[in-house]
Design a protein around this motif. Structure first.
Motif, PDB file in Angstrom:
ATOM      1  N   UNK A  39      32.341  71.309  37.394  1.00  0.00           N
ATOM      2  CA  UNK A  39      32.312  71.605  35.944  1.00  0.00           C
ATOM      3  C   UNK A  39      33.165  70.603  35.214  1.00  0.00           C
ATOM      4  N   UNK A  40      34.270  70.249  35.482  1.00  0.00           N
ATOM      5  CA  UNK A  40      35.031  69.146  34.916  1.00  0.00           C
ATOM      6  C   UNK A  40      34.242  67.913  34.657  1.00  0.00           C
ATOM      7  N   UNK A  41      33.576  67.799  35.868  1.00  0.00           N
ATOM      8  CA  UNK A  41      32.878  66.304  35.782  1.00  0.00           C
ATOM      9  C   UNK A  41      31.685  66.666  34.797  1.00  0.00           C
ATOM     10  N   UNK A  42      31.056  67.924  34.588  1.00  0.00           N
ATOM     11  CA  UNK A  42      30.046  67.965  33.458  1.00  0.00           C
ATOM     12  C   UNK A  42      30.676  67.856  32.179  1.00  0.00           C
ATOM     13  N   UNK A  43      31.933  68.449  32.127  1.00  0.00           N
ATOM     14  CA  UNK A  43      32.771  68.383  30.959  1.00  0.00           C
ATOM     15  C   UNK A  43      32.866  66.913  30.377  1.00  0.00           C
ATOM     16  N   UNK A  44      33.071  65.910  31.343  1.00  0.00           N
ATOM     17  CA  UNK A  44      33.205  64.455  30.963  1.00  0.00           C
ATOM     18  C   UNK A  44      32.057  63.892  30.699  1.00  0.00           C
ATOM     19  N   UNK A  45      30.853  64.321  31.447  1.00  0.00           N
ATOM     20  CA  UNK A  45      29.362  63.772  31.049  1.00  0.00           C
ATOM     21  C   UNK A  45      29.047  64.196  29.747  1.00  0.00           C
ATOM     22  N   UNK A  46      29.476  65.545  29.135  1.00  0.00           N
ATOM     23  CA  UNK A  46      29.082  65.733  27.827  1.00  0.00           C
ATOM     24  C   UNK A  46      30.008  64.735  26.851  1.00  0.00           C
ATOM     25  N   UNK A  47      31.044  64.490  27.290  1.00  0.00           N
ATOM     26  CA  UNK A  47      31.887  63.535  26.141  1.00  0.00           C
ATOM     27  C   UNK A  47      31.467  62.153  26.192  1.00  0.00           C
ATOM     28  N   UNK A  48      30.417  61.768  27.266  1.00  0.00           N
ATOM     29  CA  UNK A  48      30.068  60.536  27.303  1.00  0.00           C
ATOM     30  C   UNK A  48      28.653  60.168  27.085  1.00  0.00           C
ATOM     31  N   UNK A  49      28.053  61.315  26.761  1.00  0.00           N
ATOM     32  CA  UNK A  49      26.551  61.192  26.632  1.00  0.00           C
ATOM     33  C   UNK A  49      26.004  60.145  25.450  1.00  0.00           C
ATOM     34  N   UNK A  50      27.069  60.242  24.634  1.00  0.00           N
ATOM     35  CA  UNK A  50      26.662  59.153  23.273  1.00  0.00           C
ATOM     36  C   UNK A  50      27.222  57.930  23.436  1.00  0.00           C
ATOM     37  N   UNK A  51      27.775  57.521  24.624  1.00  0.00           N
ATOM     38  CA  UNK A  51      28.342  56.366  25.125  1.00  0.00           C
ATOM     39  C   UNK A  51      29.336  55.812  23.805  1.00  0.00           C
ATOM     40  N   UNK A  52      30.317  56.502  23.834  1.00  0.00           N
ATOM     41  CA  UNK A  52      31.469  56.028  23.043  1.00  0.00           C
ATOM     42  C   UNK A  52      32.315  54.950  23.352  1.00  0.00           C
ATOM     43  N   UNK A  53      32.995  54.320  22.285  1.00  0.00           N
ATOM     44  CA  UNK A  53      33.493  53.014  22.702  1.00  0.00           C
ATOM     45  C   UNK A  53      34.843  53.206  23.227  1.00  0.00           C
ATOM     46  N   UNK A  54      35.384  54.488  22.678  1.00  0.00           N
ATOM     47  CA  UNK A  54      36.877  54.923  23.146  1.00  0.00           C
ATOM     48  C   UNK A  54      36.781  56.464  23.582  1.00  0.00           C
ATOM     49  N   UNK A  55      37.351  56.386  24.757  1.00  0.00           N
ATOM     50  CA  UNK A  55      37.126  58.124  25.170  1.00  0.00           C
ATOM     51  C   UNK A  55      38.541  58.600  25.556  1.00  0.00           C
TER      52      UNK A  55
END
Ligand code: ATP
Length: 313
Positions: free
Chosen positions: A139-155
């Motif tokens: 679940x946590x890995x999916x949570x991370x994927x959701x924050x990365x899907x738009x390929x942000x420069x800063x996470x």
């Protein structure tokens, strides 16, 4: 420089939660923000992400002044919150489509980014499954994927490994390293020393609403390298023993945990014998040792507290 945080103050009622916090985030670095529960890490992150306003100070990200709902900044950053914020009634893939859609992705571009994000966190074969069937780590890995899907420069990641199995934890730490290799800037908060140590290019230590130290791991350890740390177990510690230890010349900090004491002295005091005689007089000694400081001790020396939660190993 990617972000500059200058003298920010945040109050809740009469409580000052962030007290003139200042630091910078350099492009491409993994900045570890280390501090115990309640230090103010999440509040700092919320302010950085534009989720809450601040009472004083300035936050500049991508040369843009951050404020609540600054969409220009938001589009370019990703936030992994402490709580898992995925939808149980959507499959992993649908969750990612939803979050990608929020950032304006669509069509083949969205499809491509969704499959890349799933692959990045190792969930490709679970794409069609519902998160309620997932382990905590998945679940946590999916949570991370959701924050990365738009390929942000800063996470920004807020304690993404709390309460998960070691395998998922390693997976997440490895993915932070891969993100950095691909040029993403990461702000990573944790109260786990080893994590921050393993992945950060620079570390900030936070306590009680203040940044109390910052630098590379090497620089931080150097700050206290010459200090002396004595571990002592006292059989029947009498009232006032902590104060008695504190009154020994050169003692900077005394941390007590039941019958166990840690006594930190400045360089060159050679306090082992003095500590021993005070302890013998005030209760009897069952164990004593002196050792060289580690990063954990940097924290201990600066704050007088252990970093770990009660009950954690
Ligand atoms: N909305 C709020 N209202 C009142 N007090 C708050 C609020 N949010 C945070 N605090 C207080 O601010 C302090 C800092 O909290 P914060 O969550 O930023 O710490 P933290 O370092 O992230 O700790 P944790 O690891 O437990 O999340 C705490 O004392 C907390 O109780």
């Amino acid at each position: 420089m990617l972000a500059s945080i200058k003298n920010i103050v945040k109050r809740y009622g009469d409580t000052v939660v962030l007290d003139n916090v200042s630091f910078e985030i350099n492009k491409g670095e993994v900045l570890g923000l280390l501090g115990p529960n309640g230090a103010g890490k999440t509040t700092t992150i919320r302010a950085l992400a534009g989720l809450i306003g601040i009472d004083a100070g300035d936050i500049l990200i991508f040369n843009d002044k951050q404020h609540v709902n600054n969409l220009n900044v938001k589009k370019r950053m990703g936030l992994v919150t402490q709580e898992v914020t995925v939808f149980d009634e959507l499959t992993a893939e649908e969750n990612l489509k939803f979050f990608g859609g929020l950032y304006g992705l669509k069509g083949t571009e969205l499809k491509k980014r969704v499959s890349e994000a799933l692959e990045f966190v190792g969930l490709t074969e679970h794409a069609k499954k519902f998160p309620k069937k997932f382990s905590g780590g998945m679940s946590r890995r999916l949570n991370i994927a959701c924050a990365l899907v738009h390929q942000p420069e800063f996470i920004i990641m807020d304690e993404p490994t709390v309460g998960i199995d070691p395998q998922s934890r390693n997976y997440i730490l490895e993915s932070v390293k891969r993100l950095a290799e691909n040029g993403t800037t990461v702000l990573y908060t944790s109260h786990y020393m080893e994590e921050v140590q393993a992945i950060s290019t620079r570390i900030l230590i936070m306590d009680q609403g203040h940044i109390i130290a910052g630098g590379t791991l090497k620089e931080l350890i150097k700050r206290i390298q010459h200090e002396e740390k004595i571990n002592i177990t006292v059989e029947n510690p009498s009232e006032g023993l902590t104060e008695k230890f504190k009154s020994i010349q050169g003692v900077k900090n005394v941390i007590r945990d039941g019958s166990d004491y840690i006594i930190i002295s400045g360089a060159g005091y050679g306090n082992l014998n003095r500590v021993l005689s005070v302890a013998q007089e005030k209760g009897g000694v069952s164990n004593i040792s002196a050792d060289k400081p580690t990063l954990e001790d940097v924290f201990l020396t600066l704050t007088g507290k252990n970093l770990r939660d009660e009950g954690e190993k």
